[in-house]
Design a protein around this motif. Structure first.
Motif, PDB file in Angstrom:
ATOM      1  N   ASN A   4      17.078  33.899  56.874  1.00 31.43           N
ATOM      2  CA  ASN A   4      16.687  33.649  58.531  1.00 31.43           C
ATOM      3  C   ASN A   4      16.019  34.932  59.071  1.00 31.43           C
ATOM      4  OD1 ASN A   4      16.990  31.002  58.753  1.00 31.43           O
ATOM      5  ND2 ASN A   4      19.364  31.203  59.471  1.00 31.43           N
ATOM      6  N   TRP A   5      15.789  35.824  58.321  1.00 29.69           N
ATOM      7  CA  TRP A   5      15.349  37.100  58.770  1.00 29.69           C
ATOM      8  C   TRP A   5      13.765  36.748  59.386  1.00 29.69           C
ATOM      9  CZ3 TRP A   5      16.340  42.296  55.675  1.00 29.69           C
ATOM     10  CH2 TRP A   5      17.523  42.329  55.753  1.00 29.69           C
ATOM     11  N   GLY A   6      13.638  37.342  60.528  1.00 30.90           N
ATOM     12  CA  GLY A   6      12.292  36.971  61.088  1.00 30.90           C
ATOM     13  C   GLY A   6      12.344  35.696  62.001  1.00 30.90           C
ATOM     14  N   GLY A   9      12.197  36.143  65.531  1.00 34.54           N
ATOM     15  CA  GLY A   9      11.568  37.375  66.066  1.00 34.54           C
ATOM     16  C   GLY A   9      12.058  38.371  65.328  1.00 34.54           C
ATOM     17  N   PRO A  10      11.446  39.494  65.290  1.00 34.06           N
ATOM     18  CA  PRO A  10      11.803  40.718  64.672  1.00 34.06           C
ATOM     19  C   PRO A  10      13.031  41.366  65.302  1.00 34.06           C
ATOM     20  CG  PRO A  10       9.660  41.338  65.699  1.00 34.06           C
ATOM     21  CD  PRO A  10       9.949  39.832  65.614  1.00 34.06           C
ATOM     22  N   GLY A  11      13.109  41.403  66.689  1.00 33.14           N
ATOM     23  CA  GLY A  11      14.378  41.771  67.230  1.00 33.14           C
ATOM     24  C   GLY A  11      15.494  41.142  67.359  1.00 33.14           C
ATOM     25  N   ASP A  12      15.457  39.876  66.790  1.00 34.11           N
ATOM     26  CA  ASP A  12      16.720  38.997  66.743  1.00 34.11           C
ATOM     27  C   ASP A  12      17.893  39.698  66.417  1.00 34.11           C
ATOM     28  OD1 ASP A  12      18.145  36.328  67.270  1.00 34.11           O
ATOM     29  OD2 ASP A  12      18.147  36.401  65.266  1.00 34.11           O
ATOM     30  N   GLU A  13      19.152  39.517  67.122  1.00 35.39           N
ATOM     31  CA  GLU A  13      20.451  39.785  66.806  1.00 35.39           C
ATOM     32  C   GLU A  13      21.565  38.801  67.008  1.00 35.39           C
ATOM     33  OE1 GLU A  13      21.529  44.176  68.224  1.00 35.39           O
ATOM     34  OE2 GLU A  13      19.485  43.951  69.230  1.00 35.39           O
ATOM     35  N   THR A  14      21.080  37.635  67.354  1.00 39.11           N
ATOM     36  CA  THR A  14      21.845  36.560  67.379  1.00 39.11           C
ATOM     37  C   THR A  14      22.245  35.817  66.293  1.00 39.11           C
ATOM     38  OG1 THR A  14      21.485  36.709  69.757  1.00 39.11           O
ATOM     39  CG2 THR A  14      22.455  34.308  68.964  1.00 39.11           C
ATOM     40  N   GLY A  15      21.076  35.621  65.467  1.00 38.29           N
ATOM     41  CA  GLY A  15      21.351  34.701  64.248  1.00 38.29           C
ATOM     42  C   GLY A  15      21.044  33.229  64.514  1.00 38.29           C
ATOM     43  N   ASN A 109      18.532  40.582  59.550  1.00 34.48           N
ATOM     44  CA  ASN A 109      17.177  40.862  60.164  1.00 34.48           C
ATOM     45  C   ASN A 109      16.415  42.203  59.804  1.00 34.48           C
ATOM     46  OD1 ASN A 109      15.329  39.227  61.393  1.00 34.48           O
ATOM     47  ND2 ASN A 109      15.731  39.994  63.290  1.00 34.48           N
ATOM     48  N   GLY A 110      16.694  42.916  58.832  1.00 35.47           N
ATOM     49  CA  GLY A 110      16.241  44.114  58.482  1.00 35.47           C
ATOM     50  C   GLY A 110      16.408  45.245  59.639  1.00 35.47           C
ATOM     51  N   HIS A 111      17.582  44.991  60.362  1.00 34.75           N
ATOM     52  CA  HIS A 111      17.932  46.184  61.126  1.00 34.75           C
ATOM     53  C   HIS A 111      18.402  47.194  60.371  1.00 34.75           C
ATOM     54  CE1 HIS A 111      16.776  43.947  64.736  1.00 34.75           C
ATOM     55  NE2 HIS A 111      17.646  43.115  64.669  1.00 34.75           N
ATOM     56  N   SER A 112      18.385  48.706  60.618  1.00 39.20           N
ATOM     57  CA  SER A 112      18.838  49.519  59.673  1.00 39.20           C
ATOM     58  C   SER A 112      20.460  49.741  59.416  1.00 39.20           C
ATOM     59  CB  SER A 112      18.217  50.955  60.106  1.00 39.20           C
ATOM     60  OG  SER A 112      18.807  52.069  59.487  1.00 39.20           O
ATOM     61  N   GLN A 113      20.992  50.027  58.398  1.00 41.03           N
ATOM     62  CA  GLN A 113      22.227  50.018  58.304  1.00 41.03           C
ATOM     63  C   GLN A 113      22.778  51.309  59.067  1.00 41.03           C
ATOM     64  OE1 GLN A 113      23.705  50.713  54.330  1.00 41.03           O
ATOM     65  NE2 GLN A 113      22.361  52.540  54.165  1.00 41.03           N
TER      66      GLN A 113
END
Length: 291
Positions: A4-6, A9-15, A109-113
């Motif tokens: 579900n990445w993207g 949207g690229p800023g999603d943090e809710t999944g 979602n590609g957010h940095s570790q």
């Protein structure tokens, strides 16, 4: 990265909680028959069990009867007690936030570790991003299907999930919460045994659930997935990391299983309202069922 990445949207943090739309909630309310409510949370306190790598909960009394015995003021006769509780967020009945597990260099979602490497908590995908939802719940009652609790380290694959849904014709749908009753919690009183070699879903079962666009997955054990030495946590990576599906752990399901069996049903209204602990990788929750 697949999953579900993207997707939102690229800023999603809710999944996958995004899947619980107003229409999904409206449909779920039609499942209410008697109006009976059940809490699926374990009691949580200093006596609660905890795996060896985590401290247990602690309580400190800030004010109690002892203060008044020592002469504390009591204006108008008014007295009170207050306490402070300290606990690991991954204790008792809780939900894993999307910052909890990953592989490679990125969380969901590609957010940095690196967003988790801070004393201020997770700066991305923390528990405060887990929005409250009301949706359809589906109980996969493996205790009823197997005639008793599953043995240690028993794998639960997609076929087992299908067999564990008692209600004819029911399959997971977009926005559903899937709860898996293995019998592990209700058959284990000893902490050491409970936190080792639990049965649970396999990687293949996790992918099957993700393919059905479920919003939440929970179980009556402490990690949801099958525990086998040196196997890692592949179902966590499929659901949390790749698909943004939060995981509910240590869910009390015995009473729900009995109630649903009495009505020959597997579905119910499910209420999920996590504590929005800013920057935490998990948070306590009291899941509520309405029958």
């Amino acid at each position: 990265m697949t999953g579900n990445w993207g997707r939102w949207g690229p800023g999603d943090e809710t999944g996958a909680l995004n899947l619980v739309t107003p229409e999904v909630t409206r449909r779920a309310t039609a499942l209410v028959r008697s109006g009976r409510t059940l809490s699926l949370a374990q009691p949580l306190g200093p006596g609660s069990g905890s795996p060896p790598h985590r401290p247990g909960p602690l309580r400190f009394m800030n004010r109690d009867a002892g203060d008044y015995a020592l002469g504390a003021r009591s204006p108008g006769g008014f007295r009170f007690a207050e306490d402070t509780v300290q606990l690991p967020t991954h204790s008792g009945t809780h939900v894993d936030a999307l910052a909890h597990a990953w592989s490679g260099e990125s969380i969901y979602n590609g957010h940095s570790q690196s967003s988790t490497r801070t004393t201020r908590g997770a700066q991305r995908c923390g528990a405060e991003k887990l929005v409250p939802v009301v949706t359809r719940g589906v109980l996969v009652d493996l205790v009823a299907a197997a005639g008793g609790p599953l043995p240690a380290s028993a794998p639960v694959d997609a076929d087992d999930l299908r067999r564990g849904i008692a209600e004819s014709g029911i399959v997971p749908e977009s926005g559903d919460t899937i709860l898996i009753r293995t019998g592990w919690l209700e058959s284990h009183d000893d902490d050491a045994d409970y936190f080792a070699d639990e049965p649970g879903i396999t990687e293949e079962a996790a992918r099957w659930l993700a393919e059905h666009d479920v919003a939440l997955v929970g179980a009556d054990n402490y990690a949801v997935e099958q525990q086998v030495a040196a196997s890692g946590f592949p179902a966590h990576l499929v659901l949390l990391h790749q698909h943004g599906v939060p995981l509910l752990e240590n869910v009390a399901l015995a009473e729900l299983g009995e109630a649903l069996a009495a009505e020959s049903r597997s579905t119910f209204l499910f209420v999920f309202a996590p504590i929005p602990l800013v920057g935490s990788t998990a948070t306590p929750v009291t899941p509520v069922v309405v029958l």
